[in-house]
Design an enzyme around this catalytic site. Structure first.
Site, PDB file in Angstrom:
ATOM      1  N   LYS A  67       0.836  -1.220   0.000  1.00  0.00           N
ATOM      2  CA  LYS A  67       0.000   0.000   0.000  1.00  0.00           C
ATOM      3  C   LYS A  67       0.862   1.258   0.000  1.00  0.00           C
ATOM      4  O   LYS A  67       0.445   2.305  -0.516  1.00  0.00           O
ATOM      5  CB  LYS A  67      -1.013  -0.014   1.146  1.00  0.00           C
ATOM      6  CG  LYS A  67      -0.417   0.033   2.563  1.00  0.00           C
ATOM      7  CD  LYS A  67      -0.151   1.431   3.071  1.00  0.00           C
ATOM      8  CE  LYS A  67       0.639   1.418   4.372  1.00  0.00           C
ATOM      9  NZ  LYS A  67       1.025   2.754   4.849  1.00  0.00           N
ATOM     10  N   THR A  92      -3.772   5.591   3.453  1.00  0.00           N
ATOM     11  CA  THR A  92      -2.478   6.150   3.049  1.00  0.00           C
ATOM     12  C   THR A  92      -2.570   6.912   1.721  1.00  0.00           C
ATOM     13  O   THR A  92      -1.772   7.815   1.485  1.00  0.00           O
ATOM     14  CB  THR A  92      -1.424   5.020   2.995  1.00  0.00           C
ATOM     15  OG1 THR A  92      -1.603   4.168   4.123  1.00  0.00           O
ATOM     16  CG2 THR A  92      -0.033   5.561   3.056  1.00  0.00           C
TER      17      THR A  92
HETATM   18  O1  LIG Z   1       3.267   7.929   7.000  1.00  0.00           O
HETATM   19  P1  LIG Z   1       3.256   6.650   6.222  1.00  0.00           P
HETATM   20  O2  LIG Z   1       3.001   6.867   4.767  1.00  0.00           O
HETATM   21  O3  LIG Z   1       4.477   5.816   6.506  1.00  0.00           O
HETATM   22  O4  LIG Z   1       1.994   5.804   6.723  1.00  0.00           O
HETATM   23  C1  LIG Z   1       1.869   5.474   8.064  1.00  0.00           C
HETATM   24  C2  LIG Z   1       1.026   4.228   8.229  1.00  0.00           C
HETATM   25  O5  LIG Z   1       1.605   3.144   7.536  1.00  0.00           O
HETATM   26  C3  LIG Z   1      -0.399   4.394   7.834  1.00  0.00           C
HETATM   27  O6  LIG Z   1      -1.117   3.221   8.176  1.00  0.00           O
END
Ligand SMILES: O=P(O)(O)OC[C@H](O)CO
Ligand SMILES: NC(=O)c1ccc[n+]([C@@H]2O[C@H](COP(=O)([O-])OP(=O)(O)OC[C@H]3O[C@@H](n4cnc5c(N)ncnc54)[C@H](O)[C@@H]3O)[C@@H](O)[C@H]2O)c1
Length: 318
Positions: free
Chosen positions: A183, A240
């Site tokens: 994702k 995300t």
């Molecule tokens: O800030 P990110 O893009 O690493 O996302 C944080 C978490 O994985 C969201 O679930």
């Protein structure tokens, strides 16, 4: 029994704060100056400003303080995980090791469960993943996550759930890991779309086709479809790809708009895009969006060429 959290980044700190509602927690950081700051201020201003460290959370720079802890959460970034595990194998082997990191190791193509099993064969490996921003968890906002362990683990699920952190359990570690890792790659792509002003309709199309790619690889590698449909796949993809709290999404916006981005910010999807592209090629799986993101992150292609390449692919059935 004290739970240890190794790695005092935003996520490790937030989980330590949440778990401290239930009992004593040890939070380890490698940098002694950072630890001294946290002990003094009772805050982690470097990684999670605003949150207060509760009383039953002990911060330490001595990793051996975790020797007596049976359950250990790992909060170091994915590309540092393999080395971290081998350097600390003697301490960690035999414990319940819960990876809280999202990604695929570029050096080996492995997820964190395989890394744990290789470095610490006597440990029980688990994965904690799903839609959750560290700041939300630290504020005590309601959050639901997936806890994956090859053997059914209701005891661990109960141990790591808090009044505001609701865990769902599964034995599908492959699906849980891949949902969280993949994702991030699609979130970078969604950010590129928004940064390049291609519109919300294009983002929805990209999320949908990205989800199809995620499923193709995950099914090939043995994941269960329901895991990808759950918190660690669909849930985390939606979060995300749509929130400015996401570093992967913001990095994509910077790529799409040609803006600078702070290289000190953790963006797991960049290395994972490259690792995924290799994995997909090795398994004969078509992952055009991940391949474009790997090329964009490596500055091998321009945004407009990437968009043209994706839109000019042969028409096919959905
Ligand atoms: O800030 P990110 O893009 O690493 O996302 C944080 C978490 O994985 C969201 O679930
Ligand atoms: N921040 C979030 O909202 C969030 C949410 C869910 C999952 N995650 C995942 O958690 C993992 C960590 O992310 P984060 O947000 O906490 O990162 P972060 O950038 O806030 O912090 C990373 C921390 O890891 C430490 N670190 C780096 N290399 C290390 C090493 N070799 N040994 C020990 N410590 C080391 C750094 O000093 C830093 O404190 C990532 O895989 C991320 O995808 C983060």
């Amino acid at each position: 029994m004290t739970i240890a959290v190794l790695g005092a980044g935003a996520f490790g700190t937030a989980l330590a704060i949440s778990l401290a509602q239930r009992g004593p927690v040890l939070l380890w950081a490698r940098d002694a100056a950072h630890v001294a700051e946290m002990q003094e201020s009772r805050r982690n201003t470097r990684r999670l400003p605003g949150a207060v460290l509760p009383e039953c959370l002990t911060v330490t720079a001595e990793i051996t303080d975790a020797a007596g802890c049976e359950v250990v959460l790992l909060g170091v970034p994915m590309q540092k995980m393999g080395r971290f595990l081998s350097e600390n194998a003697a301490l960690l082997d035999g414990k319940v090791l819960v990876s809280c990191s999202k990604g695929i190791d570029l050096a080996t193509g492995r997820g964190s469960v395989e890394l744990i099993e290789a470095a610490c064969p006597g440990a029980r490996a688990a994965v904690l993943t799903g839609p959750s921003f560290a700041a939300d968890i630290a504020r005590g906002l309601p959050t639901a996550l997936t806890l994956a362990c090859r053997t059914d683990s209701p005891g661990l699920q109960a141990r790591l759930s808090t009044p505001t952190l609701r865990l769902y359990r599964t034995t599908d570690t492959i699906g849980a890991e891949l949902g969280g890792a993949l994702k991030n790659v699609i979130a970078i792509a969604a950010g590129v779309v928004i940064g390049a002003n291609l519109g919300d309709s294009a983002r929805a199309a990209l999320m949908t086709r990205g989800f199809a790619e995620m499923n193709r690889l995950a099914m090939k590698l043995g994941a269960r479809p329901e895991t990808l449909m759950g918190l660690s796949g669909f849930g985390d993809l939606v979060l995300t790809c749509t929130s400015l709290q996401s570093r992967n999404f913001r990095y994509g916006i910077a790529l799409g708009s040609g803006a600078d981005f702070d290289p000190g910010v953790t963006v797991e999807g960049a290395a994972t895009a490259k690792a995924v592209t290799r994995l997909a090629q090795g398994h004969g799986i078509d992952m055009p969006i991940a391949a474009m993101i790997a090329a964009l992150c490596a500055r091998e292609i321009s945004v407009s060429d990437a968009v043209t390449a994706l839109l000019s692919r042969p028409l096919k059935e959905e």
